[in-house]
Design a protein around this motif. Structure first.
Motif, mmCIF file in Angstrom:
data_model
loop_
_atom_site.group_PDB
_atom_site.id
_atom_site.type_symbol
_atom_site.label_atom_id
_atom_site.label_comp_id
_atom_site.label_asym_id
_atom_site.label_seq_id
_atom_site.Cartn_x
_atom_site.Cartn_y
_atom_site.Cartn_z
ATOM 1 N N ALA A 105 0.671 -1.129 -0.131
ATOM 2 C CA ALA A 105 0.155 0.150 0.080
ATOM 3 C C ALA A 105 0.878 1.294 -0.013
ATOM 4 C CB ALA A 105 -0.928 0.041 1.186
ATOM 5 N N SER A 106 2.162 1.120 0.392
ATOM 6 C CA SER A 106 2.820 2.272 0.406
ATOM 7 C C SER A 106 4.566 2.121 0.447
ATOM 8 C CB SER A 106 2.777 3.040 1.852
ATOM 9 O OG SER A 106 3.310 2.598 2.921
ATOM 10 N N ALA A 107 5.244 3.124 -0.183
ATOM 11 C CA ALA A 107 6.581 2.665 -0.186
ATOM 12 C C ALA A 107 6.974 2.744 0.915
ATOM 13 C CB ALA A 107 7.274 3.843 -0.830
ATOM 14 N N THR A 108 6.815 3.531 1.997
ATOM 15 C CA THR A 108 7.597 3.271 3.351
ATOM 16 C C THR A 108 7.064 1.623 3.839
ATOM 17 O OG1 THR A 108 6.912 5.463 3.912
ATOM 18 C CG2 THR A 108 7.078 4.041 5.740
ATOM 19 N N ARG A 109 5.959 1.188 3.701
ATOM 20 C CA ARG A 109 5.926 -0.339 4.134
ATOM 21 C C ARG A 109 6.961 -1.143 3.436
ATOM 22 N NH1 ARG A 109 0.766 -0.818 7.052
ATOM 23 N NH2 ARG A 109 -0.050 1.395 7.221
ATOM 24 N N GLN A 110 6.920 -0.772 2.259
ATOM 25 C CA GLN A 110 7.926 -1.822 1.517
ATOM 26 C C GLN A 110 9.247 -1.672 1.656
ATOM 27 O OE1 GLN A 110 7.109 -1.187 -2.666
ATOM 28 N NE2 GLN A 110 4.929 -0.670 -2.511
ATOM 29 N N LYS A 111 9.714 -0.424 1.900
ATOM 30 C CA LYS A 111 11.262 0.063 2.475
ATOM 31 C C LYS A 111 11.204 -0.872 3.685
ATOM 32 C CE LYS A 111 13.874 3.983 3.469
ATOM 33 N NZ LYS A 111 14.131 3.731 5.113
ATOM 34 N N PHE A 112 10.553 -0.700 4.592
ATOM 35 C CA PHE A 112 10.668 -1.168 6.000
ATOM 36 C C PHE A 112 11.033 -2.726 5.810
ATOM 37 C CE2 PHE A 112 8.988 2.726 8.823
ATOM 38 C CZ PHE A 112 9.951 3.086 8.244
ATOM 39 N N PHE A 113 9.970 -3.338 5.172
ATOM 40 C CA PHE A 113 10.022 -4.888 5.143
ATOM 41 C C PHE A 113 11.305 -5.181 4.507
ATOM 42 C CE2 PHE A 113 9.742 -8.872 3.151
ATOM 43 C CZ PHE A 113 9.318 -9.583 4.152
ATOM 44 N N THR A 114 11.577 -4.663 3.437
ATOM 45 C CA THR A 114 12.782 -4.968 2.684
ATOM 46 C C THR A 114 14.131 -4.929 3.471
ATOM 47 O OG1 THR A 114 11.631 -4.461 0.431
ATOM 48 C CG2 THR A 114 14.243 -4.425 0.603
ATOM 49 N N GLU A 115 13.865 -3.881 4.091
ATOM 50 C CA GLU A 115 15.353 -3.502 5.106
ATOM 51 C C GLU A 115 15.667 -4.506 6.244
ATOM 52 O OE1 GLU A 115 15.695 0.626 5.952
ATOM 53 O OE2 GLU A 115 16.030 1.278 3.896
ATOM 54 N N LEU A 116 14.249 -4.682 6.863
ATOM 55 C CA LEU A 116 14.351 -5.731 7.837
ATOM 56 C C LEU A 116 14.732 -7.329 7.451
ATOM 57 C CD1 LEU A 116 11.110 -4.744 10.020
ATOM 58 C CD2 LEU A 116 13.593 -4.370 10.746
ATOM 59 N N SER A 117 14.096 -7.520 6.182
ATOM 60 C CA SER A 117 14.294 -8.829 5.655
ATOM 61 C C SER A 117 15.866 -8.884 5.360
ATOM 62 C CB SER A 117 13.493 -9.080 4.611
ATOM 63 O OG SER A 117 14.097 -8.316 3.500
ATOM 64 N N GLN A 118 16.626 -7.861 5.032
ATOM 65 C CA GLN A 118 18.056 -7.894 4.836
ATOM 66 C C GLN A 118 19.042 -7.905 6.034
ATOM 67 O OE1 GLN A 118 18.206 -4.443 2.397
ATOM 68 N NE2 GLN A 118 17.749 -5.355 0.489
ATOM 69 N N GLU A 119 18.314 -7.422 7.097
ATOM 70 C CA GLU A 119 19.205 -7.367 8.311
ATOM 71 C C GLU A 119 18.733 -8.335 9.394
ATOM 72 O OE1 GLU A 119 21.513 -5.273 9.157
ATOM 73 O OE2 GLU A 119 21.209 -3.968 7.368
ATOM 74 N N ILE A 120 17.675 -9.014 9.375
ATOM 75 C CA ILE A 120 17.141 -9.946 10.155
ATOM 76 C C ILE A 120 16.800 -11.194 9.782
ATOM 77 C CG2 ILE A 120 15.524 -10.497 12.067
ATOM 78 C CD1 ILE A 120 15.286 -7.287 12.345
ATOM 79 N N ASP A 121 17.081 -12.381 10.357
ATOM 80 C CA ASP A 121 16.703 -13.692 9.877
ATOM 81 C C ASP A 121 15.217 -13.844 10.720
ATOM 82 O OD1 ASP A 121 18.932 -14.076 8.439
ATOM 83 O OD2 ASP A 121 19.932 -14.927 10.070
ATOM 84 N N PHE A 122 14.138 -13.901 9.532
ATOM 85 C CA PHE A 122 12.981 -14.520 10.445
ATOM 86 C C PHE A 122 12.703 -15.886 10.313
ATOM 87 C CE2 PHE A 122 11.930 -10.649 7.176
ATOM 88 C CZ PHE A 122 12.128 -9.774 8.309
ATOM 89 N N SER A 123 11.971 -16.190 11.481
ATOM 90 C CA SER A 123 11.367 -17.516 11.789
ATOM 91 C C SER A 123 10.243 -17.936 11.025
ATOM 92 C CB SER A 123 11.131 -17.732 13.270
ATOM 93 O OG SER A 123 12.341 -17.508 13.925
ATOM 94 N N LEU A 124 9.390 -16.770 10.916
ATOM 95 C CA LEU A 124 8.125 -16.926 10.256
ATOM 96 C C LEU A 124 7.415 -15.430 9.769
ATOM 97 C CD1 LEU A 124 5.143 -19.223 11.204
ATOM 98 C CD2 LEU A 124 4.638 -16.851 10.759
ATOM 99 N N ILE A 125 7.151 -15.513 8.460
ATOM 100 C CA ILE A 125 6.539 -14.270 7.911
ATOM 101 C C ILE A 125 4.867 -14.728 7.925
ATOM 102 C CG2 ILE A 125 5.994 -12.781 5.900
ATOM 103 C CD1 ILE A 125 9.125 -13.547 4.965
#
Length: 271
Positions: free
Chosen positions: A99-119
């Motif tokens: 819905a917004s560039a901000t949401r896309q940016k935040f998710f992308t940057e988090l996914s590059q910095e953090i290893d998720f267990s579950l999305i």
């Protein structure tokens, strides 16, 4: 199929895991209550300076990007890195990510910095992070024509892309690690009517991952909310606020015998 279900409620209530929440500001109370009612212990916080200290205390981290800003991102990044260092599970919910560039940016940057267990997200949100076309409107998944096979394929693709488990919420919940996929066909339409049901699910799933970080744990936990919703809807089929109150009552009462008796589960394994 019930032979793979864990006694997840017993595990949560016996261990009382502490769940650190970076929560949607709209739904924090509901999330905290849901976590508490199933036997875990929620922590909500606002100051990023607390993130690392609180993550030392917590057993799992739930990141909801429903109300994103730089403050939220800093909290998520600090807590997420600390959770990774300690080997603690992290769930992320990319709310309305397209819905917004901000949401896309935040998710992308988090996914590059953090290893998720579950999305965890609906099909439109999971498709968006995979850059796949899907119909959506805000936080809602509007593609009513998508079949279960399409959503399974999407979950498998996302799991392989992000190297973690993926949970697609909907009329059927789909949970995949890219190889094995569970489909849980329980729930009630009033969950969608009540804003915040998905956020509550985030907290419930993180509570389960905190006591056993596995695909079957997430599949078992998905039934906690969906079966509680079915029971609540039997009592209040057309009163959404009464349904919500009853849903919380059922979360406090539900046990593993009820889940085992009512869960509608199937499993697929990729070749």
């Amino acid at each position: 199929m019930t032979d793979k279900i864990l006694p997840i409620i017993k595990k949560i209530r016996n261990n009382n895991p502490v769940i650190l929440n970076i929560a949607n500001s709209v739904t924090q109370q509901h999330v905290a209550d849901a976590i508490n009612y199933i036997g875990a212990s929620p922590i909500m916080f606002d100051d990023p300076d607390e993130a690392e200290d609180l993550m030392q205390v917590a057993d799992g981290l739930s990141i909801n990007l429903g109300t994103p800003n730089d403050h939220v991102f800093k909290k998520a990044l600090l807590a997420g890195k600390k959770a990774n260092q300690a080997g603690k599970p992290i769930l992320v919910d990319p709310v309305a990510v397209s819905a917004s560039a901000t949401r896309q940016k935040f998710f992308t940057e988090l996914s590059q910095e953090i290893d998720f267990s579950l999305i965890r997200g609906n099909a439109a949100e999971i498709a968006a992070i995979c850059k796949q076309t899907w119909k959506s409107r805000g936080i809602d998944d509007n593609d009513q024509n998508a079949n279960t096979a399409d959503k399974i394929a999407l979950a498998v693709r996302a799991a392989k892309t992000f190297a973690c488990a993926v949970f697609i919420s909907g009329q059927k919940d789909i949970i995949s690690d890219g190889r094995d996929t569970f489909v849980v066909s329980n729930g009630n339409s009033q969950l969608k009517t009540n804003v915040g049901s998905g956020d509550m699910l985030d907290g419930i799933l993180t509570s389960a991952l905190a006591v056993e970080n596995s695909l079957v744990s997430a599949a078992s936990a998905s039934a906690i909310l969906s079966i509680s919703a079915e029971i609540a809807a039997d009592k209040y089929p057309d009163k959404p606020m009464s349904f919500l109150v009853e849903l919380f009552d059922q979360l406090a009462k539900i046990d593993d015998d009820v889940i085992l008796n009512k869960i509608n589960l199937s499993k697929n394994t990729a070749i």
